[in-house]
Design an enzyme around this catalytic site. Structure first.
Site, PDB file in Angstrom:
ATOM      1  N   HIS A 138      76.303  45.796  82.394  1.00  0.00           N
ATOM      2  CA  HIS A 138      76.916  46.038  81.248  1.00  0.00           C
ATOM      3  C   HIS A 138      78.251  45.514  81.241  1.00  0.00           C
ATOM      4  CE1 HIS A 138      76.720  47.739  77.033  1.00  0.00           C
ATOM      5  NE2 HIS A 138      77.789  48.292  76.463  1.00  0.00           N
ATOM      6  N   GLY A 153      83.785  49.094  79.943  1.00  0.00           N
ATOM      7  CA  GLY A 153      84.075  49.947  79.238  1.00  0.00           C
ATOM      8  C   GLY A 153      82.669  51.027  78.081  1.00  0.00           C
ATOM      9  N   ASP A 154      83.046  52.040  78.016  1.00  0.00           N
ATOM     10  CA  ASP A 154      82.189  53.065  77.384  1.00  0.00           C
ATOM     11  C   ASP A 154      81.617  52.247  75.680  1.00  0.00           C
ATOM     12  OD1 ASP A 154      82.471  54.462  79.379  1.00  0.00           O
ATOM     13  OD2 ASP A 154      83.522  55.828  77.906  1.00  0.00           O
ATOM     14  N   SER A 155      80.560  52.619  75.473  1.00  0.00           N
ATOM     15  CA  SER A 155      79.946  51.959  74.424  1.00  0.00           C
ATOM     16  C   SER A 155      80.644  52.281  73.139  1.00  0.00           C
ATOM     17  CB  SER A 155      78.072  51.999  74.466  1.00  0.00           C
ATOM     18  OG  SER A 155      78.040  51.724  73.476  1.00  0.00           O
ATOM     19  N   GLY A 156      80.804  51.114  72.593  1.00  0.00           N
ATOM     20  CA  GLY A 156      81.729  51.075  71.161  1.00  0.00           C
ATOM     21  C   GLY A 156      82.872  51.577  71.337  1.00  0.00           C
ATOM     22  N   ILE A 157      84.292  51.371  72.362  1.00  0.00           N
ATOM     23  CA  ILE A 157      85.154  51.304  72.482  1.00  0.00           C
ATOM     24  C   ILE A 157      85.838  50.543  72.150  1.00  0.00           C
ATOM     25  CG2 ILE A 157      85.804  50.173  74.947  1.00  0.00           C
ATOM     26  CD1 ILE A 157      87.291  52.281  75.770  1.00  0.00           C
ATOM     27  N   LYS A 159      84.733  46.269  72.910  1.00  0.00           N
ATOM     28  CA  LYS A 159      84.455  45.615  73.961  1.00  0.00           C
ATOM     29  C   LYS A 159      83.749  44.203  73.556  1.00  0.00           C
ATOM     30  CE  LYS A 159      81.520  47.074  76.525  1.00  0.00           C
ATOM     31  NZ  LYS A 159      81.188  48.309  75.800  1.00  0.00           N
ATOM     32  N   SER A 160      83.173  44.288  71.936  1.00  0.00           N
ATOM     33  CA  SER A 160      82.413  42.938  71.815  1.00  0.00           C
ATOM     34  C   SER A 160      83.660  42.328  70.844  1.00  0.00           C
ATOM     35  CB  SER A 160      81.252  43.001  70.824  1.00  0.00           C
ATOM     36  OG  SER A 160      80.407  42.901  71.933  1.00  0.00           O
ATOM     37  N   ASP A 177      77.353  42.066  76.772  1.00  0.00           N
ATOM     38  CA  ASP A 177      76.657  43.435  75.931  1.00  0.00           C
ATOM     39  C   ASP A 177      76.075  43.179  77.824  1.00  0.00           C
ATOM     40  OD1 ASP A 177      75.272  45.448  75.419  1.00  0.00           O
ATOM     41  OD2 ASP A 177      73.937  43.940  74.774  1.00  0.00           O
ATOM     42  N   GLU A 202      77.201  40.675  69.543  1.00  0.00           N
ATOM     43  CA  GLU A 202      77.142  41.923  68.542  1.00  0.00           C
ATOM     44  C   GLU A 202      78.396  42.482  68.252  1.00  0.00           C
ATOM     45  OE1 GLU A 202      74.897  45.954  68.189  1.00  0.00           O
ATOM     46  OE2 GLU A 202      74.714  44.381  70.141  1.00  0.00           O
ATOM     47  N   ARG A 243     102.010  51.543  85.404  1.00  0.00           N
ATOM     48  CA  ARG A 243     102.751  50.890  84.873  1.00  0.00           C
ATOM     49  C   ARG A 243     103.902  49.969  85.316  1.00  0.00           C
ATOM     50  NH1 ARG A 243     105.663  56.121  81.210  1.00  0.00           N
ATOM     51  NH2 ARG A 243     105.858  54.319  79.565  1.00  0.00           N
TER      52      ARG A 243
END
EC number: 2.7.11.-
Length: 309
Positions: A138, A153-157, A159-160, A177, A202, A243
Site C-alpha cells: 500500500h 503512511g496511514d490511510s487519509g494522511i 499520500k495521493s 494506492d 484517487e 533531525r
C-alpha cells in the site's frame, strides 16, 4: 505473471516464421535462455528443453557445415514438447530442417533482426521483469528526479495529494494506492501499478483523475526502480524524529533492503517539498556528499577552536 510466446513476439517485434495460435499461446516458464552449441554436437547432458532456444551467427555457421540429415537430427533432439520457441538472430536464413523438426514437435520458429547479444539481453530483461515474483504494498510510487520513491503512511494522511503536488512540480507518477513490487535481481527492486490503476490517482473529495490525460505523457511512468521509502506519520509532540540525518532505518521487500525516512505531517507543512528535498539529499549521499557529516566536521572544528581559546 504468465508470459506467452505471443507476448514476447509483440514486445520485441519478432517475425513469426512458423507458429499457429496454439503454439504462440505456449507459456514461457523461465527467464533463462539457451544457446544450443554443445547440443549441436550431440551433448545433451544438463540440457534444459523448457528454455527459449537462441540461434546466433556461431550456431548458424556451424549448422552450414553439417549434412541435411545431421541438421534435422540435431533439431529433432533439441525441440521438445516443453520448448516454448526457437529464435534465430540477425535475420539469418532459417534452415529447412529446423522448420521440419519444429512442425513435427510443435515448436514456434521466430526471427529477430538484432544481433544475438542484443536480442539475448532484451529477452532476459523482459522475461526477468515479467516472471519475477510480485508483492503488493500500500502506497504511492513517484519518480523524483529519476529516482523511484515509495510514499507510505496511514490511510487519509495525504499520500495521493502529495503525489499530485509532486506531479505538478514536474515529477512522474508510477502507481497510486497499490504498488506491485518485484526484485529484478538480488539488489534491485522495481515497482509498477496494477493494470486497472495505470496512470490513475484517487483524490478525496475530487475522485479518480487520469494523470496522463490531465498532465500529459511526461507526467507518468509505467514502472520504476524503488530506491527510497518515505513514511508519512502524524506529528506527535512526544514522538522523536530524526533531525540530523543519522537514521539508518530500512525496509525489506522481496529480499531487497531500501532506506526508509520518517517524515512528520502536520497542518501547514509542505510535504511534497520535504519529500523532494529528502530524495535529492539521498541522491547526494549516494554521490559521496553527506550534509550530516559536513555539519559534524564543522561542529568538531568549532569545539576544537573554542577549546584552544
Amino acid at each position: 505473471m504468465t508470459v506467452t510466446v505471443k507476448m514476447l513476439v509483440d514486445k520485441l517485434k519478432l517475425k513469426v516464421v512458423y507458429g499457429n495460435e496454439e503454439l504462440l499461446a505456449k507459456a514461457i516458464t523461465t527467464a533463462d535462455i539457451s544457446r544450443p552449441g554443445l547440443e549441436m554436437v550431440g551433448y545433451f547432458d544438463y540440457y534444459s528443453p523448457e528454455r527459449l532456444q537462441l540461434v546466433g551467427m556461431k550456431e548458424w555457421t556451424y549448422l552450414k557445415t553439417m549434412t541435411a540429415n545431421n541438421r534435422y537430427s540435431v533439431f529433432a533432439n533439441i525441440f521438445r514438447e516443453e520448448t516454448p520457441a526457437v529464435i534465430v538472430a540477425r535475420g539469418l536464413e532459417i534452415p529447412e530442417e529446423m522448420l521440419q523438426a519444429a512442425k513435427e514437435n510443435g515448436v514456434a520458429v521466430l526471427q529477430g533482426r538484432n544481433s544475438t547479444s542484443s536480442l539475448s539481453g532484451d529477452m532476459s530483461w523482459y522475461l526477468n521483469s515479467q516472471l519475477a515474483e510480485r508483492t503488493s504494498v500500500h502506497g504511492v510510487l513517484v519518480d523524483i528526479y529519476g529516482m523511484g520513491v515509495l510514499i507510505q503512511g496511514d490511510s487519509g494522511i495525504g499520500k495521493s495529494e502529495t503525489a499530485l503536488e509532486l506531479v505538478k512540480r514536474g515529477h512522474r507518477l508510477v502507481a497510486d494506492d497499490r504498488v506491485d513490487v518485484y526484485a529484478k535481481d538480488e539488489g534491485t527492486l522495481w515497482g509498477e501499478p496494477a493494470e486497472i490503476l495505470l496512470h490513475l490517482l484517487e483524490i478525496r473529495g475530487v475522485g479518480i483523475i487520469d494523470v496522463m490525460s490531465l498532465y500529459g505523457a511526461s507526467a507518468v511512468r509505467d514502472s520504476s526502480q524503488v530506491q527510497l521509502c518515505i513514511c508519512l506519520e502524524h506529528f506527535e509532540n512526544d514522538e522523536v524524529f530524526d533531525r540530523l540525518g543519522n537514521s539508518n532505518e530500512e525496509i525489506e521487500l522481496q529480499g531487497v533492503k531500501i532506506p526508509r525516512i520518517r517524515i512528520p505531517v502536520k497542518t501547514g507543512r509542505n510535504v511534497s517539498v520535504v519529500i523532494e528535498a529528502a530524495a535529492m539529499n539521498y541522491r547526494a549521499k549516494q554521490m559521496g556528499y553527506d550534509a550530516t557529516k559536513t555539519f559534524k566536521d564543522r561542529l568538531t572544528d568549532l569545539i576544537s577552536k573554542n577549546g584552544e581559546d
